[in-house]
Enzyme design. Structure first.
Site, PDB file in Angstrom:
ATOM      1  N   ARG A 175       6.284  -4.948   3.744  1.00 25.55           N
ATOM      2  CA  ARG A 175       6.207  -5.601   5.052  1.00 25.55           C
ATOM      3  C   ARG A 175       4.829  -5.370   5.672  1.00 25.55           C
ATOM      4  O   ARG A 175       4.251  -6.284   6.262  1.00 25.55           O
ATOM      5  CB  ARG A 175       7.299  -5.083   5.986  1.00 25.55           C
ATOM      6  N   CYS A 233       6.818   0.078  14.444  1.00 27.05           N
ATOM      7  CA  CYS A 233       7.579  -0.393  13.288  1.00 27.05           C
ATOM      8  C   CYS A 233       7.915  -1.855  13.551  1.00 27.05           C
ATOM      9  O   CYS A 233       7.080  -2.586  14.069  1.00 27.05           O
ATOM     10  CB  CYS A 233       8.828   0.471  13.073  1.00 27.05           C
TER      11      CYS A 233
END
Length: 275
Positions: A175, A233
Site C-alpha cells: 500500500r 496509516c
C-alpha cells in the site's frame, strides 16, 4: 504505569476485584461487528466499546476514523464505568491493533491509567482463563474528557514533518508503494514518509516485541527520541498502535489522526509511489 499487562497479572487483578475497568474493543475493518464476538464470550466484567462509533467520529473529509467528539467519548467511558481514578485495561483479539486506538484515545483525552492486554484475548485463552457471556451493568463513571493529552498532526503538519523530521507510514508495504489500495480512492504515500508496517511491532503470537527490539527497529528508520516523529496509516487506527509501540521504545510520537484517508480527500495534496 507501564502500558502493557499480561494475562495472568490481569486475571489476578480481576480476582482481587480491585476496581479495574476492562474494555473489549474488538474490531475488524471488514467486519463482522465486534459486538458479535463480545456477546459470544469476553473477559469477566468487560464492557464492549465500539471503535467506529465511540473511538472515532463520523467518516468524512477528516478521514474514515477522525477523532471522536469529546462528549461522545466521555459518554462512552462513563457508560463503561470509567472514573477519574480508574485503571483501564483494553483488549482486542490478539495484536492490539484496535486496543492501541483505545489506549491512544484515553491518553489523548487525559486519562493516564491505561494498560493494554498484551496478546489480547488469544493470550487470555492460552492461559486457560475463563470467558463469560454475561454483560455487566457498571456504575456510571465520572471521567471528564479533556483533549490534548497526546500530540496530533493535521495534513499540513504531516507534510512538514515528512521533510523536517520522521513521518512513519504504518500500512503494509504494498500500500505504501502504491501497488494496491483496497480501501481509499488513491494509492501511494505522503512524499518523504518512511514505511514501518505495524505488523513489525509484534511477534507471531500477537504480543509486542521487547522494548529493546522496538528501539532497534525504529532507530533503523531514523525514529529516535532525538527526532520529531509522527505516524499515519489508512485511517488512524493502526497508526495509534504504532504510537504505542514507539512509546514502548521510549520514542514520543504524534498521530496524524486523519491519516491517508484525510490526505487523499484533498486533491491538492501530493502523492508519492514506490520506495
Amino acid at each position: 504505569m507501564h502500558p502493557l499487562i499480561d494475562a495472568l497479572t490481569l486475571a489476578r487483578a480481576v480476582s482481587e476485584n480491585d476496581g479495574l475497568v476492562i474494555l473489549d474493543v474488538r474490531w475488524r475493518l471488514a467486519g463482522p461487528p465486534g459486538i458479535e464476538a463480545y456477546r459470544a464470550g469476553h473477559l469477566p466484567g468487560a464492557v464492549f466499546v465500539d471503535l467506529d462509533r465511540e473511538l472515532a467520529g463520523e467518516p468524512g473529509p477528516l478521514g474514515r476514523h477522525p477523532l471522536p467528539p469529546t462528549e461522545v467519548f466521555q459518554a462512552a467511558m462513563r457508560r463503561a464505568g470509567v472514573r477519574s481514578d480508574s485503571t483501564v485495561v483494553v483488549y482486542d483479539d490478539a495484536d492490539a491493533t484496535a486496543a492501541g486506538r483505545a489506549w491512544w484515545c484515553l491518553r489523548y483525552f487525559r486519562h493516564e491509567r491505561v494498560r493494554v492486554l498484551d496478546g489480547g484475548l488469544r493470550a487470555w485463552r492460552e492461559e486457560g482463563l475463563p470467558l463469560t457471556e454475561r454483560e455487566p451493568d457498571p456504575v456510571p463513571g465520572d471521567f471528564t474528557a479533556r483533549p490534548g493529552g497526546l500530540p496530533v498532526l493535521d495534513a499540513g503538519g504531516a507534510a512538514v514533518l515528512a521533510k523536517s523530521g520522521v513521518l512513519l507510514d504504518a500500512r503494509a508495504a504494498e500500500r505504501f508503494r502504491g501497488e494496491t489500495e483496497p480501501v481509499d480512492p488513491v494509492a501511494g504515500h505522503i512524499p518523504g514518509a518512511v514505511n514501518a508496517p505495524t505488523w513489525g511491532n509484534v511477534g507471531v503470537d500477537g504480543r509486542f516485541l521487547p522494548g529493546r527490539l522496538l528501539r532497534e527497529r525504529f532507530a533503523a528508520l531514523g525514529a529516535t527520541d532525538a527526532a520529531e516523529v509522527g505516524v499515519y496509516c489508512g485511517s488512524g487506527v493502526t497508526a495509534a498502535h504504532e504510537v504505542l509501540s514507539l512509546n514502548l521504545a521510549g520514542v514520543p510520537a504524534a498521530l496524524y489522526v486523519g491519516s491517508w484517508s484525510n490526505w487523499v480527500a484533498d486533491p491538492m495534496n501530493p502523492v508519492a509511489t514506490g520506495l
